[in-house]
Design an enzyme around this catalytic site. Structure first.
Site, short mmCIF file in Angstrom:
data_model
loop_
_atom_site.label_atom_id
_atom_site.label_comp_id
_atom_site.label_asym_id
_atom_site.label_seq_id
_atom_site.Cartn_x
_atom_site.Cartn_y
_atom_site.Cartn_z
N LYS A 82 0.89 -1.23 -0.08
CA LYS A 82 0.14 0.09 -0.14
C LYS A 82 0.82 1.36 0.15
CE LYS A 82 -4.63 -0.93 1.72
NZ LYS A 82 -5.51 -0.80 2.82
N ARG A 83 1.67 1.15 1.01
CA ARG A 83 2.87 2.40 0.84
C ARG A 83 3.62 2.53 -0.31
NH1 ARG A 83 5.69 5.24 4.83
NH2 ARG A 83 6.38 6.91 3.59
#
Ligand code: GLU
Length: 496
Positions: A256-257
Protein backbone atom coordinates in the site's frame (compact mmCIF):
# COMPACT_ATOMS: atom_id res chain seq x y z
CA UNK A 1 -18.62 -16.91 -28.94
CA UNK A 2 -19.97 -17.15 -25.41
CA UNK A 3 -23.73 -17.18 -24.88
CA UNK A 4 -25.39 -14.01 -23.61
CA UNK A 5 -23.43 -13.12 -20.50
CA UNK A 6 -24.51 -11.44 -17.31
CA UNK A 7 -21.34 -10.26 -15.62
CA UNK A 8 -20.88 -8.33 -12.43
CA UNK A 9 -18.28 -6.01 -11.04
CA UNK A 10 -18.59 -6.34 -7.28
CA UNK A 11 -16.22 -3.92 -5.56
CA UNK A 12 -16.08 -3.23 -1.86
CA UNK A 13 -15.99 0.52 -1.27
CA UNK A 14 -12.94 0.33 0.96
CA UNK A 15 -10.46 2.66 -0.73
CA UNK A 16 -9.42 4.30 -3.97
CA UNK A 17 -10.32 2.54 -7.18
CA UNK A 18 -7.15 1.13 -8.71
CA UNK A 19 -6.38 -0.20 -12.13
CA UNK A 20 -6.76 -3.81 -10.95
CA UNK A 21 -10.43 -3.26 -10.16
CA UNK A 22 -10.75 -1.33 -13.37
CA UNK A 23 -9.37 -4.31 -15.28
CA UNK A 24 -11.96 -6.64 -13.73
CA UNK A 25 -14.71 -4.17 -14.60
CA UNK A 26 -13.35 -3.83 -18.13
CA UNK A 27 -13.40 -7.57 -18.77
CA UNK A 28 -16.92 -7.77 -17.30
CA UNK A 29 -18.02 -4.97 -19.57
CA UNK A 30 -16.35 -6.44 -22.66
CA UNK A 31 -17.91 -9.86 -22.30
CA UNK A 32 -21.35 -8.40 -21.58
CA UNK A 33 -21.18 -6.07 -24.59
CA UNK A 34 -19.75 -8.69 -26.90
CA UNK A 35 -22.50 -11.19 -26.14
CA UNK A 36 -25.34 -8.69 -26.00
CA UNK A 37 -25.70 -9.32 -22.27
CA UNK A 38 -25.66 -7.14 -19.17
CA UNK A 39 -22.89 -5.63 -17.09
CA UNK A 40 -23.96 -5.34 -13.47
CA UNK A 41 -22.46 -3.21 -10.72
CA UNK A 42 -22.93 -4.52 -7.21
CA UNK A 43 -21.57 -2.76 -4.16
CA UNK A 44 -20.25 -5.24 -1.61
CA UNK A 45 -20.37 -3.09 1.49
CA UNK A 46 -21.16 -5.67 4.18
CA UNK A 47 -17.89 -5.01 6.00
CA UNK A 48 -18.93 -1.70 7.51
CA UNK A 49 -15.69 -1.24 9.42
CA UNK A 50 -13.73 -1.12 6.19
CA UNK A 51 -16.16 1.03 4.22
CA UNK A 52 -14.59 4.36 3.31
CA UNK A 53 -16.72 7.42 2.77
CA UNK A 54 -16.67 8.65 -0.80
CA UNK A 55 -15.28 5.36 -2.15
CA UNK A 56 -18.57 4.45 -3.77
CA UNK A 57 -18.79 7.77 -5.60
CA UNK A 58 -15.20 7.36 -6.71
CA UNK A 59 -16.10 3.99 -8.23
CA UNK A 60 -19.01 5.46 -10.16
CA UNK A 61 -16.87 8.31 -11.43
CA UNK A 62 -14.01 5.97 -12.32
CA UNK A 63 -16.20 3.58 -14.26
CA UNK A 64 -17.89 6.40 -16.12
CA UNK A 65 -14.59 8.05 -16.95
CA UNK A 66 -13.40 4.76 -18.43
CA UNK A 67 -16.62 4.53 -20.44
CA UNK A 68 -17.74 1.40 -18.63
CA UNK A 69 -21.36 2.26 -17.99
CA UNK A 70 -23.18 -0.46 -16.10
CA UNK A 71 -26.59 -1.70 -17.22
CA UNK A 72 -27.87 -2.54 -13.75
CA UNK A 73 -26.78 -1.33 -10.37
CA UNK A 74 -26.82 1.68 -8.09
CA UNK A 75 -27.98 4.90 -9.74
CA UNK A 76 -29.46 3.04 -12.73
CA UNK A 77 -31.61 0.36 -11.05
CA UNK A 78 -32.61 -2.93 -12.61
CA UNK A 79 -34.86 -5.90 -12.03
CA UNK A 80 -32.52 -7.78 -9.72
CA UNK A 81 -31.97 -5.06 -7.11
CA UNK A 82 -31.20 -3.77 -4.65
CA UNK A 83 -27.59 -3.77 -5.81
CA UNK A 84 -25.99 -2.72 -2.55
CA UNK A 85 -25.41 -5.60 -0.18
CA UNK A 86 -26.25 -3.70 3.00
CA UNK A 87 -29.76 -3.38 1.55
CA UNK A 88 -30.04 -7.17 1.11
CA UNK A 89 -29.53 -8.27 4.72
CA UNK A 90 -32.83 -10.18 4.95
CA UNK A 91 -32.19 -12.08 1.73
CA UNK A 92 -28.92 -13.47 3.11
CA UNK A 93 -30.49 -14.36 6.47
CA UNK A 94 -33.26 -16.29 4.76
CA UNK A 95 -30.78 -18.14 2.61
CA UNK A 96 -28.53 -18.96 5.52
CA UNK A 97 -31.53 -20.33 7.41
CA UNK A 98 -32.32 -22.49 4.41
CA UNK A 99 -28.81 -23.95 4.54
CA UNK A 100 -29.19 -24.64 8.26
CA UNK A 101 -32.49 -26.42 7.65
CA UNK A 102 -31.03 -28.58 4.91
CA UNK A 103 -28.05 -29.51 7.05
CA UNK A 104 -25.45 -27.45 5.14
CA UNK A 105 -24.89 -24.86 7.83
CA UNK A 106 -25.24 -24.54 11.58
CA UNK A 107 -25.77 -22.02 14.33
CA UNK A 108 -22.62 -21.55 16.34
CA UNK A 109 -22.72 -20.13 19.86
CA UNK A 110 -19.01 -20.28 20.62
CA UNK A 111 -17.85 -16.96 22.06
CA UNK A 112 -15.05 -14.99 20.41
CA UNK A 113 -12.92 -15.77 23.48
CA UNK A 114 -13.42 -19.53 23.03
CA UNK A 115 -12.55 -19.28 19.33
CA UNK A 116 -9.46 -17.23 20.11
CA UNK A 117 -8.24 -19.72 22.70
CA UNK A 118 -8.88 -22.55 20.25
CA UNK A 119 -6.81 -20.83 17.57
CA UNK A 120 -3.94 -20.09 19.92
CA UNK A 121 -3.80 -23.75 20.89
CA UNK A 122 -3.78 -24.80 17.25
CA UNK A 123 -0.99 -22.35 16.47
CA UNK A 124 1.01 -23.67 19.43
CA UNK A 125 0.54 -27.19 18.08
CA UNK A 126 1.61 -26.01 14.62
CA UNK A 127 -1.78 -26.94 13.17
CA UNK A 128 -3.69 -24.93 10.56
CA UNK A 129 -6.20 -22.80 12.38
CA UNK A 130 -9.76 -23.98 11.93
CA UNK A 131 -13.08 -24.16 13.72
CA UNK A 132 -13.06 -27.13 16.07
CA UNK A 133 -16.64 -28.20 15.39
CA UNK A 134 -18.17 -27.68 18.83
CA UNK A 135 -21.59 -26.58 17.52
CA UNK A 136 -21.62 -28.55 14.28
CA UNK A 137 -24.05 -31.13 15.49
CA UNK A 138 -26.40 -29.11 17.67
CA UNK A 139 -29.98 -29.95 16.78
CA UNK A 140 -32.02 -27.21 15.17
CA UNK A 141 -34.49 -27.37 18.06
CA UNK A 142 -31.76 -26.75 20.58
CA UNK A 143 -30.26 -23.97 18.50
CA UNK A 144 -33.62 -22.27 18.11
CA UNK A 145 -34.17 -22.45 21.88
CA UNK A 146 -30.82 -20.87 22.58
CA UNK A 147 -31.55 -18.12 20.05
CA UNK A 148 -34.96 -17.53 21.63
CA UNK A 149 -33.20 -17.24 24.99
CA UNK A 150 -31.17 -14.39 23.55
CA UNK A 151 -27.80 -16.08 23.02
CA UNK A 152 -25.48 -14.51 20.50
CA UNK A 153 -24.77 -16.66 17.46
CA UNK A 154 -23.13 -16.79 14.06
CA UNK A 155 -24.04 -19.13 11.22
CA UNK A 156 -21.25 -21.29 9.85
CA UNK A 157 -21.05 -23.38 6.73
CA UNK A 158 -20.84 -27.11 7.38
CA UNK A 159 -17.90 -28.07 5.22
CA UNK A 160 -17.66 -31.77 4.32
CA UNK A 161 -15.21 -33.44 6.71
CA UNK A 162 -13.64 -35.76 4.19
CA UNK A 163 -13.39 -36.32 0.46
CA UNK A 164 -12.35 -33.75 -2.09
CA UNK A 165 -13.94 -30.80 -3.85
CA UNK A 166 -13.36 -30.34 -7.54
CA UNK A 167 -13.67 -26.87 -8.98
CA UNK A 168 -12.98 -25.51 -12.42
CA UNK A 169 -11.44 -22.15 -13.20
CA UNK A 170 -11.72 -21.22 -16.87
CA UNK A 171 -8.06 -20.20 -17.02
CA UNK A 172 -6.46 -22.66 -14.67
CA UNK A 173 -8.51 -25.77 -15.32
CA UNK A 174 -9.64 -28.18 -12.64
CA UNK A 175 -8.42 -27.86 -9.08
CA UNK A 176 -8.91 -30.64 -6.56
CA UNK A 177 -9.03 -29.65 -2.90
CA UNK A 178 -8.90 -31.95 0.10
CA UNK A 179 -11.94 -31.03 2.18
CA UNK A 180 -9.99 -31.49 5.38
CA UNK A 181 -8.13 -28.28 4.54
CA UNK A 182 -11.36 -26.27 4.42
CA UNK A 183 -12.75 -24.45 7.42
CA UNK A 184 -16.36 -24.03 8.58
CA UNK A 185 -16.42 -20.42 7.49
CA UNK A 186 -18.83 -17.88 8.94
CA UNK A 187 -21.74 -17.02 6.66
CA UNK A 188 -23.66 -14.71 8.99
CA UNK A 189 -21.89 -12.63 11.63
CA UNK A 190 -23.21 -12.00 15.14
CA UNK A 191 -24.61 -8.62 14.01
CA UNK A 192 -26.84 -10.44 11.51
CA UNK A 193 -24.89 -9.27 8.46
CA UNK A 194 -23.69 -11.75 5.91
CA UNK A 195 -20.03 -12.17 5.12
CA UNK A 196 -18.79 -11.87 1.57
CA UNK A 197 -18.74 -15.64 1.01
CA UNK A 198 -22.48 -16.06 1.43
CA UNK A 199 -23.55 -12.68 0.10
CA UNK A 200 -21.59 -12.98 -3.13
CA UNK A 201 -22.78 -16.52 -3.85
CA UNK A 202 -26.43 -15.70 -3.14
CA UNK A 203 -26.27 -12.54 -5.22
CA UNK A 204 -24.49 -14.18 -8.11
CA UNK A 205 -27.26 -16.76 -8.20
CA UNK A 206 -30.22 -14.42 -7.72
CA UNK A 207 -28.79 -11.94 -10.20
CA UNK A 208 -28.31 -14.77 -12.70
CA UNK A 209 -24.62 -14.06 -13.14
CA UNK A 210 -23.07 -16.30 -15.78
CA UNK A 211 -19.37 -15.38 -15.42
CA UNK A 212 -17.46 -14.31 -12.34
CA UNK A 213 -14.28 -12.40 -13.14
CA UNK A 214 -12.33 -11.59 -10.00
CA UNK A 215 -8.85 -11.30 -8.60
CA UNK A 216 -6.68 -14.34 -7.91
CA UNK A 217 -6.75 -13.45 -4.20
CA UNK A 218 -10.10 -15.28 -4.13
CA UNK A 219 -8.62 -18.61 -5.20
CA UNK A 220 -8.15 -19.94 -1.64
CA UNK A 221 -11.87 -19.52 -0.82
CA UNK A 222 -13.02 -20.47 -4.31
CA UNK A 223 -13.82 -24.14 -3.33
CA UNK A 224 -15.96 -22.89 -0.46
CA UNK A 225 -17.92 -20.64 -2.79
CA UNK A 226 -18.47 -23.56 -5.14
CA UNK A 227 -19.59 -25.70 -2.20
CA UNK A 228 -22.10 -23.05 -1.10
CA UNK A 229 -23.59 -22.96 -4.61
CA UNK A 230 -23.81 -26.73 -4.58
CA UNK A 231 -25.36 -26.83 -1.11
CA UNK A 232 -28.22 -24.74 -2.48
CA UNK A 233 -28.43 -27.02 -5.48
CA UNK A 234 -27.56 -24.16 -7.82
CA UNK A 235 -25.61 -24.21 -11.04
CA UNK A 236 -22.32 -22.35 -10.61
CA UNK A 237 -21.31 -19.48 -12.85
CA UNK A 238 -18.12 -19.79 -14.86
CA UNK A 239 -15.22 -18.76 -12.64
CA UNK A 240 -12.33 -16.71 -13.98
CA UNK A 241 -9.62 -15.74 -11.49
CA UNK A 242 -7.46 -13.09 -13.11
CA UNK A 243 -3.70 -12.75 -12.95
CA UNK A 244 -2.10 -10.86 -10.09
CA UNK A 245 0.01 -7.74 -10.56
CA UNK A 246 3.62 -7.46 -9.56
CA UNK A 247 5.71 -4.39 -8.89
CA UNK A 248 7.33 -2.79 -11.97
CA UNK A 249 10.53 -4.65 -11.01
CA UNK A 250 8.60 -7.91 -11.30
CA UNK A 251 9.63 -8.78 -7.77
CA UNK A 252 6.64 -9.30 -5.50
CA UNK A 253 3.39 -7.48 -5.02
CA UNK A 254 3.20 -3.76 -4.42
CA UNK A 255 2.55 -2.69 -0.85
CA UNK A 256 0.00 0.00 0.00
CA UNK A 257 2.83 2.29 0.95
CA UNK A 258 4.67 1.75 -2.32
CA UNK A 259 1.46 2.39 -4.24
CA UNK A 260 0.91 5.68 -2.40
CA UNK A 261 4.52 6.79 -2.93
CA UNK A 262 4.35 6.35 -6.70
CA UNK A 263 2.68 9.72 -7.15
CA UNK A 264 5.97 11.46 -6.29
CA UNK A 265 7.27 10.21 -9.64
CA UNK A 266 4.11 11.20 -11.49
CA UNK A 267 2.90 7.61 -11.50
CA UNK A 268 -0.12 6.04 -9.90
CA UNK A 269 -2.20 2.90 -9.81
CA UNK A 270 -5.33 4.83 -8.85
CA UNK A 271 -7.86 5.78 -11.49
CA UNK A 272 -8.56 9.25 -10.11
CA UNK A 273 -4.82 10.04 -10.20
CA UNK A 274 -4.38 8.74 -13.73
CA UNK A 275 -7.09 11.17 -14.84
CA UNK A 276 -5.38 14.07 -13.10
CA UNK A 277 -1.96 13.13 -14.43
CA UNK A 278 -3.35 13.52 -17.93
CA UNK A 279 -3.87 9.97 -19.05
CA UNK A 280 -6.74 9.25 -21.41
CA UNK A 281 -9.35 6.68 -20.45
CA UNK A 282 -8.78 5.11 -23.87
CA UNK A 283 -5.11 4.57 -23.00
CA UNK A 284 -5.86 3.23 -19.53
CA UNK A 285 -8.33 0.73 -21.01
CA UNK A 286 -5.80 -0.32 -23.62
CA UNK A 287 -3.10 -0.72 -20.99
CA UNK A 288 -5.14 -2.73 -18.50
CA UNK A 289 -6.77 -4.85 -21.19
CA UNK A 290 -3.33 -6.15 -22.10
CA UNK A 291 -2.32 -6.92 -18.52
CA UNK A 292 -3.46 -10.48 -18.60
CA UNK A 293 -4.98 -10.72 -22.06
CA UNK A 294 -3.62 -10.59 -25.59
CA UNK A 295 -5.19 -10.78 -29.00
CA UNK A 296 -2.17 -12.05 -30.91
CA UNK A 297 1.57 -11.61 -30.56
CA UNK A 298 1.78 -8.18 -32.14
CA UNK A 299 -1.42 -6.09 -32.05
CA UNK A 300 -1.27 -3.60 -29.24
CA UNK A 301 -3.45 -0.64 -30.14
CA UNK A 302 -7.06 -1.20 -29.13
CA UNK A 303 -10.00 1.13 -28.72
CA UNK A 304 -12.91 0.10 -26.51
CA UNK A 305 -15.02 -1.01 -29.51
CA UNK A 306 -12.02 -3.05 -30.78
CA UNK A 307 -11.79 -4.72 -27.40
CA UNK A 308 -15.50 -5.50 -27.35
CA UNK A 309 -15.07 -7.20 -30.69
CA UNK A 310 -11.82 -9.03 -29.99
CA UNK A 311 -11.88 -9.94 -26.31
CA UNK A 312 -12.01 -13.62 -25.44
CA UNK A 313 -11.71 -15.58 -22.22
CA UNK A 314 -9.56 -18.17 -23.97
CA UNK A 315 -6.81 -15.61 -24.48
CA UNK A 316 -6.61 -14.51 -20.87
CA UNK A 317 -3.33 -15.38 -19.24
CA UNK A 318 -3.21 -16.45 -15.58
CA UNK A 319 0.51 -15.63 -15.14
CA UNK A 320 1.37 -12.65 -12.94
CA UNK A 321 1.89 -9.40 -14.83
CA UNK A 322 4.44 -6.74 -13.86
CA UNK A 323 3.06 -3.19 -13.89
CA UNK A 324 4.69 -1.36 -16.75
CA UNK A 325 4.20 2.40 -16.62
CA UNK A 326 6.35 2.98 -19.70
CA UNK A 327 3.73 1.04 -21.63
CA UNK A 328 1.01 3.29 -20.23
CA UNK A 329 2.93 6.34 -21.50
CA UNK A 330 3.33 4.65 -24.84
CA UNK A 331 -0.40 3.93 -25.15
CA UNK A 332 -1.27 7.41 -24.00
CA UNK A 333 0.82 8.93 -26.77
CA UNK A 334 -0.81 6.65 -29.32
CA UNK A 335 -4.32 7.46 -28.17
CA UNK A 336 -3.60 11.19 -27.99
CA UNK A 337 -2.50 11.08 -31.62
CA UNK A 338 -5.64 9.12 -32.47
CA UNK A 339 -7.94 11.91 -31.26
CA UNK A 340 -9.42 14.54 -33.53
CA UNK A 341 -8.03 18.02 -32.98
CA UNK A 342 -11.32 19.24 -31.59
CA UNK A 343 -11.63 16.36 -29.14
CA UNK A 344 -8.05 16.78 -27.95
CA UNK A 345 -8.49 20.54 -27.54
CA UNK A 346 -11.55 19.97 -25.36
CA UNK A 347 -9.64 17.52 -23.20
CA UNK A 348 -6.63 19.84 -22.86
CA UNK A 349 -8.74 22.81 -21.80
CA UNK A 350 -9.22 21.80 -18.13
CA UNK A 351 -5.48 21.16 -17.78
CA UNK A 352 -4.65 24.69 -18.92
CA UNK A 353 -7.34 26.05 -16.66
CA UNK A 354 -6.04 24.13 -13.69
CA UNK A 355 -2.63 25.67 -14.39
CA UNK A 356 -4.29 29.08 -14.06
CA UNK A 357 -4.68 30.05 -17.71
CA UNK A 358 -7.75 31.65 -19.18
CA UNK A 359 -8.35 29.57 -22.26
CA UNK A 360 -9.88 30.68 -25.52
CA UNK A 361 -10.97 27.40 -27.08
CA UNK A 362 -10.49 28.73 -30.63
CA UNK A 363 -6.87 29.54 -29.87
CA UNK A 364 -6.46 26.16 -28.22
CA UNK A 365 -7.83 24.51 -31.36
CA UNK A 366 -5.06 26.18 -33.34
CA UNK A 367 -2.37 25.14 -30.87
CA UNK A 368 -3.53 21.54 -30.60
CA UNK A 369 -2.30 20.19 -33.96
CA UNK A 370 1.20 21.60 -33.45
CA UNK A 371 1.64 19.94 -30.06
CA UNK A 372 -0.36 16.74 -30.57
CA UNK A 373 2.65 14.73 -31.72
CA UNK A 374 4.70 15.76 -28.72
CA UNK A 375 2.39 14.92 -25.86
CA UNK A 376 2.79 11.88 -23.66
CA UNK A 377 0.20 13.07 -21.15
CA UNK A 378 -2.30 15.90 -21.44
CA UNK A 379 -0.41 17.61 -18.64
CA UNK A 380 2.67 17.87 -20.85
CA UNK A 381 0.87 20.57 -22.81
CA UNK A 382 1.30 23.10 -20.00
CA UNK A 383 5.10 23.54 -20.03
CA UNK A 384 5.06 23.10 -23.80
CA UNK A 385 2.32 25.55 -24.73
CA UNK A 386 1.46 27.63 -21.66
CA UNK A 387 3.28 30.60 -23.28
CA UNK A 388 0.44 30.98 -25.78
CA UNK A 389 -1.84 32.08 -22.96
CA UNK A 390 0.70 34.16 -21.02
CA UNK A 391 0.51 37.91 -21.08
CA UNK A 392 4.31 38.06 -21.03
CA UNK A 393 7.07 35.50 -21.15
CA UNK A 394 10.35 35.83 -19.31
CA UNK A 395 13.24 34.74 -21.47
CA UNK A 396 16.49 34.00 -19.72
CA UNK A 397 19.36 36.10 -21.04
CA UNK A 398 21.78 33.20 -21.39
CA UNK A 399 19.25 31.23 -23.37
CA UNK A 400 18.51 34.18 -25.59
CA UNK A 401 22.12 34.57 -26.66
CA UNK A 402 22.59 32.49 -29.77
CA UNK A 403 25.19 29.77 -30.03
CA UNK A 404 28.62 31.10 -31.07
CA UNK A 405 27.42 34.71 -30.66
CA UNK A 406 27.75 37.12 -27.78
CA UNK A 407 25.09 39.46 -26.42
CA UNK A 408 26.04 42.22 -28.85
CA UNK A 409 25.92 39.88 -31.86
CA UNK A 410 22.59 38.48 -30.72
CA UNK A 411 21.21 41.96 -30.21
CA UNK A 412 22.13 42.91 -33.75
CA UNK A 413 20.30 39.90 -35.16
CA UNK A 414 17.31 40.44 -32.89
CA UNK A 415 16.96 43.99 -34.22
CA UNK A 416 17.07 42.70 -37.78
CA UNK A 417 14.38 40.14 -37.01
CA UNK A 418 12.26 42.90 -35.52
CA UNK A 419 12.67 44.94 -38.68
CA UNK A 420 11.45 42.00 -40.77
CA UNK A 421 8.45 41.40 -38.55
CA UNK A 422 7.52 45.07 -38.56
CA UNK A 423 7.71 45.16 -42.32
CA UNK A 424 5.38 42.22 -43.02
CA UNK A 425 1.61 42.76 -42.99
CA UNK A 426 0.86 39.70 -40.86
CA UNK A 427 2.55 36.69 -39.34
CA UNK A 428 0.99 33.96 -41.45
CA UNK A 429 3.39 31.22 -42.38
CA UNK A 430 3.65 32.24 -46.05
CA UNK A 431 4.20 35.87 -45.22
CA UNK A 432 6.81 35.60 -42.52
CA UNK A 433 8.87 32.55 -43.31
CA UNK A 434 10.43 33.67 -46.65
CA UNK A 435 11.78 37.04 -45.43
CA UNK A 436 13.16 35.44 -42.27
CA UNK A 437 14.93 32.77 -44.33
CA UNK A 438 16.36 35.53 -46.51
CA UNK A 439 17.62 37.20 -43.36
CA UNK A 440 19.38 34.00 -42.33
CA UNK A 441 21.14 33.88 -45.69
CA UNK A 442 22.23 37.50 -45.47
CA UNK A 443 23.71 37.11 -42.02
CA UNK A 444 25.59 33.98 -43.03
CA UNK A 445 24.49 32.37 -39.76
CA UNK A 446 22.81 29.02 -39.27
CA UNK A 447 18.97 28.98 -39.23
CA UNK A 448 19.10 27.54 -35.70
CA UNK A 449 21.06 30.56 -34.45
CA UNK A 450 18.67 33.14 -35.89
CA UNK A 451 15.43 31.32 -35.21
CA UNK A 452 16.65 30.33 -31.76
CA UNK A 453 16.76 33.98 -30.74
CA UNK A 454 13.22 34.53 -31.94
CA UNK A 455 12.05 31.32 -30.31
CA UNK A 456 13.39 32.14 -26.88
CA UNK A 457 12.14 35.73 -27.17
CA UNK A 458 8.53 34.84 -27.95
CA UNK A 459 8.07 31.49 -26.19
CA UNK A 460 10.55 31.76 -23.33
CA UNK A 461 11.60 28.20 -24.24
CA UNK A 462 14.64 26.64 -25.87
CA UNK A 463 12.47 23.84 -27.22
CA UNK A 464 9.03 24.84 -28.40
CA UNK A 465 6.33 23.80 -30.82
CA UNK A 466 7.16 24.69 -34.48
CA UNK A 467 8.21 28.33 -34.50
CA UNK A 468 6.40 29.78 -37.51
CA UNK A 469 3.11 28.14 -36.64
CA UNK A 470 3.53 29.46 -33.12
CA UNK A 471 4.15 33.02 -34.34
CA UNK A 472 0.92 32.97 -36.32
CA UNK A 473 -1.05 31.84 -33.30
CA UNK A 474 0.50 34.31 -30.86
CA UNK A 475 -0.21 37.16 -33.29
CA UNK A 476 1.82 40.02 -34.63
CA UNK A 477 1.30 42.50 -31.88
CA UNK A 478 2.30 40.17 -29.07
CA UNK A 479 5.23 38.72 -30.99
CA UNK A 480 6.65 42.16 -31.61
CA UNK A 481 6.08 43.19 -28.03
CA UNK A 482 7.89 40.09 -26.74
CA UNK A 483 10.75 40.55 -29.14
CA UNK A 484 11.15 44.14 -28.00
CA UNK A 485 11.36 43.02 -24.39
CA UNK A 486 14.08 40.55 -25.37
CA UNK A 487 15.93 43.31 -27.21
CA UNK A 488 15.75 45.51 -24.14
CA UNK A 489 17.17 42.68 -22.07
CA UNK A 490 20.06 42.28 -24.48
CA UNK A 491 20.68 46.04 -24.56
CA UNK A 492 20.76 46.17 -20.81
CA UNK A 493 23.32 43.39 -20.63
CA UNK A 494 25.35 45.12 -23.34
CA UNK A 495 25.45 48.36 -21.38
CA UNK A 496 26.82 46.67 -18.31
N1 GLU B 1 -16.03 -7.49 -3.01
C1 GLU B 1 -14.97 -8.30 -3.48
C2 GLU B 1 -13.74 -7.43 -3.61
O1 GLU B 1 -13.84 -6.23 -3.70
C3 GLU B 1 -15.32 -8.83 -4.84
C4 GLU B 1 -14.80 -10.16 -5.15
C5 GLU B 1 -15.60 -10.72 -6.30
O2 GLU B 1 -15.61 -10.10 -7.36
O3 GLU B 1 -16.28 -11.73 -6.12
O4 GLU B 1 -12.65 -7.93 -3.61
Amino acid sequence: MEKTARTRFAPSPTGHMHFGSARTALYDYLLARQTGGQFILRIEDTDKKRTVEGAEEELYAGLRWLGLQWDEGPQVGGQYGPYRQTERKEIYLQHARRLVETGHAFYCFCTPETIKAEREKQIANKENTHYSGTCRNLSLTEADQRIAAGETFVIRFKTPLDGVTRVVDELRGEMVIDNRTLDDIILIKSDGFALYHLAAVVDDHLMEITHVFRGAEWLPTFPLHALIHRAFGWVEPKWIHLSVFLKPSGKGKMSKREAADLIQDGRSIFIKDLLELGYLPEAVNNWIALMGWSYDDHTEFFTLPDLVEKFSIQKLNPSPAAINFTKLDHFNGLHIRNLTVDDLAQRLKPFFEKAGYKVDIDVLRKITPIIQERLVTLDDAIPLAGFFFEEKVSPILDELIAKKLDAAGTLEIARKILAVLEAVPNLELDTVEPPLRTLVEKTGLKPGQVFGILRVAVTGLMVSPPLFESLAIIGREKVIERLKIAIALLEESNDR
